[in-house]
Design a protein around this motif. Structure first.
Motif, PDB file in Angstrom:
ATOM      1  N   ASP A 416      13.101  38.416  24.326  1.00 42.25           N
ATOM      2  CA  ASP A 416      12.696  37.270  23.506  1.00 42.25           C
ATOM      3  C   ASP A 416      11.203  36.997  23.698  1.00 42.25           C
ATOM      4  O   ASP A 416      10.390  37.868  23.416  1.00 42.25           O
ATOM      5  N   GLU A 417      10.810  35.849  24.225  1.00 40.78           N
ATOM      6  CA  GLU A 417       9.394  35.504  24.355  1.00 40.78           C
ATOM      7  C   GLU A 417       8.796  35.947  25.681  1.00 40.78           C
ATOM      8  O   GLU A 417       7.588  35.798  25.904  1.00 40.78           O
ATOM      9  N   SER A 418       9.600  36.497  26.574  1.00 39.92           N
ATOM     10  CA  SER A 418       9.143  36.853  27.915  1.00 39.92           C
ATOM     11  C   SER A 418       8.804  38.345  28.006  1.00 39.92           C
ATOM     12  O   SER A 418       9.555  39.191  27.533  1.00 39.92           O
ATOM     13  N   ILE A 419       7.653  38.667  28.631  1.00 39.71           N
ATOM     14  CA  ILE A 419       7.255  40.042  28.899  1.00 39.71           C
ATOM     15  C   ILE A 419       7.026  40.179  30.399  1.00 39.71           C
ATOM     16  O   ILE A 419       6.211  39.457  30.982  1.00 39.71           O
ATOM     17  N   THR A 420       7.742  41.118  31.032  1.00 37.38           N
ATOM     18  CA  THR A 420       7.707  41.261  32.487  1.00 37.38           C
ATOM     19  C   THR A 420       7.391  42.700  32.866  1.00 37.38           C
ATOM     20  O   THR A 420       7.953  43.635  32.284  1.00 37.38           O
ATOM     21  N   LEU A 421       6.503  42.884  33.847  1.00 32.49           N
ATOM     22  CA  LEU A 421       6.243  44.209  34.404  1.00 32.49           C
ATOM     23  C   LEU A 421       7.198  44.422  35.571  1.00 32.49           C
ATOM     24  O   LEU A 421       7.196  43.650  36.536  1.00 32.49           O
ATOM     25  N   MET A 422       8.012  45.477  35.489  1.00 34.86           N
ATOM     26  CA  MET A 422       9.006  45.748  36.519  1.00 34.86           C
ATOM     27  C   MET A 422       8.696  47.082  37.196  1.00 34.86           C
ATOM     28  O   MET A 422       8.204  48.018  36.570  1.00 34.86           O
ATOM     29  N   THR A 423       8.991  47.178  38.463  1.00 34.55           N
ATOM     30  CA  THR A 423       8.815  48.416  39.216  1.00 34.55           C
ATOM     31  C   THR A 423      10.147  48.796  39.872  1.00 34.55           C
ATOM     32  O   THR A 423      11.169  48.130  39.666  1.00 34.55           O
ATOM     33  N   GLU A 424      10.120  49.850  40.675  1.00 36.31           N
ATOM     34  CA  GLU A 424      11.348  50.383  41.258  1.00 36.31           C
ATOM     35  C   GLU A 424      12.148  49.317  42.008  1.00 36.31           C
ATOM     36  O   GLU A 424      11.589  48.475  42.698  1.00 36.31           O
ATOM     37  N   ASN A 425      13.479  49.376  41.816  1.00 39.27           N
ATOM     38  CA  ASN A 425      14.453  48.488  42.457  1.00 39.27           C
ATOM     39  C   ASN A 425      14.484  47.088  41.859  1.00 39.27           C
ATOM     40  O   ASN A 425      15.217  46.227  42.361  1.00 39.27           O
ATOM     41  N   GLN A 426      13.735  46.850  40.796  1.00 37.85           N
ATOM     42  CA  GLN A 426      13.833  45.567  40.100  1.00 37.85           C
ATOM     43  C   GLN A 426      14.750  45.710  38.898  1.00 37.85           C
ATOM     44  O   GLN A 426      14.910  46.799  38.332  1.00 37.85           O
ATOM     45  N   SER A 427      15.345  44.619  38.486  1.00 35.73           N
ATOM     46  CA  SER A 427      16.322  44.661  37.395  1.00 35.73           C
ATOM     47  C   SER A 427      16.141  43.463  36.476  1.00 35.73           C
ATOM     48  O   SER A 427      15.506  42.463  36.840  1.00 35.73           O
ATOM     49  N   VAL A 428      16.730  43.579  35.274  1.00 29.49           N
ATOM     50  CA  VAL A 428      16.658  42.501  34.292  1.00 29.49           C
ATOM     51  C   VAL A 428      17.947  42.519  33.468  1.00 29.49           C
ATOM     52  O   VAL A 428      18.536  43.572  33.232  1.00 29.49           O
ATOM     53  N   TYR A 429      18.365  41.338  33.044  1.00 33.36           N
ATOM     54  CA  TYR A 429      19.560  41.187  32.209  1.00 33.36           C
ATOM     55  C   TYR A 429      19.128  40.903  30.774  1.00 33.36           C
ATOM     56  O   TYR A 429      18.273  40.052  30.525  1.00 33.36           O
ATOM     57  N   ILE A 430      19.717  41.633  29.809  1.00 30.04           N
ATOM     58  CA  ILE A 430      19.430  41.442  28.387  1.00 30.04           C
ATOM     59  C   ILE A 430      20.666  40.812  27.750  1.00 30.04           C
ATOM     60  O   ILE A 430      21.669  41.492  27.505  1.00 30.04           O
ATOM     61  N   PRO A 431      20.654  39.511  27.479  1.00 28.56           N
ATOM     62  CA  PRO A 431      21.851  38.876  26.903  1.00 28.56           C
ATOM     63  C   PRO A 431      22.173  39.409  25.511  1.00 28.56           C
ATOM     64  O   PRO A 431      21.298  39.907  24.799  1.00 28.56           O
ATOM     65  N   LEU A 432      23.418  39.310  25.135  1.00 30.77           N
ATOM     66  CA  LEU A 432      23.844  39.681  23.789  1.00 30.77           C
ATOM     67  C   LEU A 432      22.996  38.917  22.774  1.00 30.77           C
ATOM     68  O   LEU A 432      22.830  37.699  22.869  1.00 30.77           O
ATOM     69  N   GLY A 433      22.439  39.620  21.796  1.00 26.63           N
ATOM     70  CA  GLY A 433      21.657  38.996  20.741  1.00 26.63           C
ATOM     71  C   GLY A 433      20.183  38.829  21.056  1.00 26.63           C
ATOM     72  O   GLY A 433      19.396  38.508  20.156  1.00 26.63           O
ATOM     73  N   ALA A 434      19.768  39.038  22.292  1.00 25.95           N
ATOM     74  CA  ALA A 434      18.357  38.868  22.654  1.00 25.95           C
ATOM     75  C   ALA A 434      17.516  39.979  22.018  1.00 25.95           C
ATOM     76  O   ALA A 434      17.917  41.139  21.972  1.00 25.95           O
ATOM     77  N   ILE A 435      16.337  39.628  21.546  1.00 28.56           N
ATOM     78  CA  ILE A 435      15.408  40.606  20.992  1.00 28.56           C
ATOM     79  C   ILE A 435      14.619  41.193  22.155  1.00 28.56           C
ATOM     80  O   ILE A 435      13.978  40.473  22.916  1.00 28.56           O
ATOM     81  N   HIS A 436      14.652  42.522  22.299  1.00 25.10           N
ATOM     82  CA  HIS A 436      14.093  43.127  23.502  1.00 25.10           C
ATOM     83  C   HIS A 436      13.438  44.467  23.200  1.00 25.10           C
ATOM     84  O   HIS A 436      13.678  45.088  22.162  1.00 25.10           O
ATOM     85  N   ARG A 437      12.606  44.888  24.135  1.00 24.80           N
ATOM     86  CA  ARG A 437      11.934  46.183  24.034  1.00 24.80           C
ATOM     87  C   ARG A 437      11.650  46.704  25.438  1.00 24.80           C
ATOM     88  O   ARG A 437      11.402  45.932  26.372  1.00 24.80           O
ATOM     89  N   LEU A 438      11.659  48.046  25.568  1.00 25.04           N
ATOM     90  CA  LEU A 438      11.339  48.714  26.828  1.00 25.04           C
ATOM     91  C   LEU A 438      10.140  49.616  26.598  1.00 25.04           C
ATOM     92  O   LEU A 438      10.134  50.435  25.670  1.00 25.04           O
ATOM     93  N   GLU A 439       9.106  49.492  27.446  1.00 26.26           N
ATOM     94  CA  GLU A 439       7.900  50.315  27.335  1.00 26.26           C
ATOM     95  C   GLU A 439       7.546  50.894  28.701  1.00 26.26           C
ATOM     96  O   GLU A 439       7.833  50.289  29.741  1.00 26.26           O
ATOM     97  N   ASN A 440       6.924  52.063  28.665  1.00 23.57           N
ATOM     98  CA  ASN A 440       6.427  52.687  29.896  1.00 23.57           C
ATOM     99  C   ASN A 440       4.902  52.600  29.898  1.00 23.57           C
ATOM    100  O   ASN A 440       4.235  53.385  29.212  1.00 23.57           O
ATOM    101  N   PRO A 441       4.306  51.689  30.681  1.00 22.04           N
ATOM    102  CA  PRO A 441       2.850  51.551  30.706  1.00 22.04           C
ATOM    103  C   PRO A 441       2.179  52.498  31.691  1.00 22.04           C
ATOM    104  O   PRO A 441       0.948  52.541  31.775  1.00 22.04           O
ATOM    105  N   GLY A 442       2.974  53.246  32.450  1.00 20.80           N
ATOM    106  CA  GLY A 442       2.434  54.064  33.533  1.00 20.80           C
ATOM    107  C   GLY A 442       2.051  55.468  33.110  1.00 20.80           C
ATOM    108  O   GLY A 442       2.063  55.825  31.931  1.00 20.80           O
ATOM    109  N   LYS A 443       1.736  56.292  34.124  1.00 19.37           N
ATOM    110  CA  LYS A 443       1.324  57.671  33.910  1.00 19.37           C
ATOM    111  C   LYS A 443       2.386  58.677  34.354  1.00 19.37           C
ATOM    112  O   LYS A 443       2.150  59.885  34.306  1.00 19.37           O
ATOM    113  N   VAL A 444       3.542  58.192  34.799  1.00 26.60           N
ATOM    114  CA  VAL A 444       4.655  59.057  35.170  1.00 26.60           C
ATOM    115  C   VAL A 444       5.877  58.624  34.380  1.00 26.60           C
ATOM    116  O   VAL A 444       5.929  57.516  33.830  1.00 26.60           O
TER     117      VAL A 444
END
Length: 477
Positions: A416-444
């Protein structure tokens, strides 16, 4: 200069389970460290050639573009066939796309063949270019080394005295023969294998279609005229393309053409059209066994063992004349002589609605891939890999929620309106109906585990809002 036209839209199902509709043999590393498609593109690169024109379908467009980029080959264009219509419409579309250079010479080649001797291949191409420049329609005939029933043949007007790459007169096209007929033709010295490789000037092949298959010309010309640019691709007009007859170039033009000539070609060629031909054209041990990595043969002879998963060790004991192919989700075991019956096996799998008939458990996307680790009625676990700088579409789901756990690399996650940078061992929940996207900003490469839960887990449960790969109408992530 020669313009290569590479046909890369086939499904290659005769090499199931390694080759399937979702990811066919031309894009796999069947022999060597490159895919057959990449080897073809490199073979048709160099000072003799202009940038290639690629004909493929929508499902393979990103695979083709990525594999060309990996080997440093820049295409002249990648043309997308809306539906499969065999080789005649594809070749005609390529010719019409170059109609403004009528004397240009096109070299049409399938993308899934093997050529061992590049020097001999180029010598034959040079001879073919001379005939094509004079207005001839040129085909290439392979020197037969055995009585092969899996290939079509070219009948010559007289036996070859030598086997030099010089034009010879063609008398007939012959369909795949029975073994006794193949043996007779091999002994006659008047027959060559039909390679499916052709060469002609743009104006010559268009003129041949006008005379021999005029019904194809109008819809194919309309499909080219209505083509639209889509990122780095050219999409042929779908409505006009649908009116094109499904027919091969042999039937549409070549078998009735008058200005046709053949160039003999002896270059270590194979179309790898069945597991039998793969075995025949692969190095073997002293017992005639063809073995890949992760296989072991004990007291076996004339047997082919191939495992394409490093986690599966395939062992054969006391086998003779057997082909066994193991992937992570399917295994083929057959007498090598019967490997042509793979098509019948595929039909049986489709009738029982087995997903392995067409799909792999690893599905490739322009941003990377995902693979299913576990699937049940109300949950699914996937492993997702996203390439550096790549991003999934901005999307939502109607029937499922998702939980992402990063296991390698870093991720920008939009919920939805939140953008979070996540690294190894971190997690996030995407509720049903939430507008979401996954991006890889890194070099690996980014790797994460996705757990889906909900009443429906199909890939078409997707509403897409934005996509850098212009796939708004497609139900894929």
């Amino acid at each position: 200069m020669i313009i290569p036209v590479i046909l890369a839209g086939g499904t290659g199902t005769r090499l199931w389970p390694l080759s399937r509709k979702a990811y066919p043999k031309q894009f796999t590393e069947l022999v060597g460290e490159e895919s057959l498609f990449q080897a073809t593109a490199q073979r048709l690169s160099g000072p003799e050639f202009e940038a290639p024109t690629i004909l493929t379908n929508s499902d393979f467009r990103f695979i083709a573009a990525e594999q060309l980029d990996d080997i440093g080959v820049a295409p002249g264009s990648i043309m997308i066939e809306p539906t499969g219509r065999n080789t005649a419409p594809a070749i005609l579309a390529a010719a019409l796309a170059h109609e403004d250079t009528p004397d240009a010479v096109l070299l049409v080649a399938p993308s899934d063949h093997v050529v061992v001797n590049q020097h001999a291949f180029l010598a034959a191409i040079k001879a073919g270019e001379k005939s094509a420049s004079e207005g001839k329609l040129v085909t290439f005939g392979i020197r037969p080394v055995r009585a092969e029933t899996g290939y079509g043949y070219l009948g010559l007007a007289k036996p070859l005295e030598g086997f030099t790459p010089e034009p010879v007169e063609l008398r007939s096209f012959i369909e795949k023969p029975q073994i006794d007929v193949a043996e007779t033709m091999l002994a006659s010295g008047r027959h060559l294998w039909n390679s499916g490789i052709f060469m002609f000037r743009v104006d010559a092949i268009i003129d041949a279609f006008e005379k021999l298959s005029p019904a194809l010309l109008m819809p194919c010309r309309a499909a080219v005229a209505m083509a639209k640019e889509d990122l780095c691709f050219t999409r042929l007009g779908p409505d006009a393309w649908a009116r094109c007859e499904d027919i091969s170039i042999d039937y549409a033009v070549m078998e009735a053409a008058e200005s046709l000539t053949v160039i003999p070609l002896d270059c270590g060629w194979s179309d790898l059209g069945s597991w039998k031909s793969v075995m025949t054209d692969s190095p073997s041990d002293r017992d005639g066994n063809v073995l890949s990595a992760n296989t072991t043969a004990l007291n076996c002879s004339d047997t082919q063992l191939r495992s394409v998963d490093t986690n599966i060790e395939l062992v054969g004991i006391g086998l003779e004349g057997i082909t066994a192919i193991a992937t992570r989700d399917a295994v083929l075991v057959a007498r090598t002589e019967d490997s042509e019956q793979v098509k019948e096996a595929l039909q049986a799998l489709k009738e029982k609605e087995a997903p392995q008939a067409d799909e792999f458990d690893r599905c490739y996307r322009p941003w990377g891939y995902y693979e299913t680790l576990s699937l049940s009625a109300r949950f699914q676990v996937k492993r997702i890999m996203v390439k550096p700088g790549a991003a999934l579409s901005l999307q939502s789901h109607v029937h499922r929620a998702e939980h992402w756990v990063v296991v390698k690399g870093s991720a920008n996650v939009t919920v939805d309106e939140s953008i979070t940078l996540m690294t190894e061992n971190q997690s996030v929940y995407i509720p049903l109906g939430a507008i979401h996207r996954l991006e890889n900003p890194g070099k690996v490469d980014l790797h994460l585990i996705e757990v889906q839960t909900g009443s429906y887990l199909g890939e078409d449960d997707l509403i897409r809002y934005e996509d850098v790969y212009a796939r708004i109408e497609e139900h894929v992530a």
